[in-house]
Design an enzyme around this catalytic site. Structure first.
Site, PDB file in Angstrom:
ATOM      1  N   HIS A  57     -30.700  -0.427   4.909  1.00  0.00           N
ATOM      2  CA  HIS A  57     -29.666  -0.793   5.883  1.00  0.00           C
ATOM      3  C   HIS A  57     -29.730  -2.257   6.325  1.00  0.00           C
ATOM      4  O   HIS A  57     -28.880  -2.684   7.101  1.00  0.00           O
ATOM      5  CB  HIS A  57     -29.788   0.103   7.120  1.00  0.00           C
ATOM      6  N   HIS A  72     -27.575  -7.107   8.618  1.00  0.00           N
ATOM      7  CA  HIS A  72     -27.807  -5.735   9.086  1.00  0.00           C
ATOM      8  C   HIS A  72     -26.537  -4.945   8.819  1.00  0.00           C
ATOM      9  O   HIS A  72     -25.488  -5.243   9.387  1.00  0.00           O
ATOM     10  CB  HIS A  72     -28.142  -5.746  10.583  1.00  0.00           C
TER      11      HIS A  72
END
Length: 148
Positions: A57, A72
């Site tokens: 992620h 992110h």
């Protein structure tokens, strides 16, 4: 001067639009965020350098000048434990700007009740060192901001 490129396609909305106080308050560092197009895609390296951290992620790429950029993919996506993400590179790899790092689907993130907004942050940077921050529509590889 480091030119940081858009890792995903969408709309550059600024860190204040990130639904997470750590990012929106700039505690991680200055930069911006992209509200990504909903659909399967690839997140790419925003700068050339070495992948110092790689999670499904999120990833950090550090350039030869020592500057690190965090990408992110979505908010609270660590809770997915990698589900919905496919790594296209490995920690320690050298990558060129624009090289795919992670495949993902922002629509699936959103369907699971999480924000797919992607903070792109200049780590350990002074806020005034990040300039020419783009707003509005961006394509993968477009200039996102300058880091002096």
């Amino acid at each position: 001067m480091t030119t940081v490129l858009a890792p995903v396609e969408g709309a550059a909305v600024g860190l204040a639009a990130v639904p997470d106080p750590v990012f929106s308050a700039g505690m991680v560092g200055p930069g911006t965020a992209i509200d990504p197009l909903r659909g399967p895609g690839k997140a790419v390296a925003p700068i050339a350098g070495k992948i110092m951290k790689l999670h499904p992620h999120a990833y950090v790429i550090v350039g030869d000048d020592g500057k690190g950029v965090l990408v992110h993919l979505g908010i609270d996506t660590v809770q997915l434990k990698g589900q919905g993400f496919q790594l296209l590179a490995a920690e320690g790899d050298r990558v060129s700007a624009g090289q795919p790092v992670v495949a993902w689907d922002p629509a699936a993130i959103e369907a699971g009740g999480r924000s797919p907004v992607c903070p792109v942050v200049a780590l350990d940077a002074l806020s005034e060192s990040v300039t020419e921050v783009v707003e509005g529509a961006v394509h993968v590889g477009d200039e996102l901001f300058q880091w002096e």
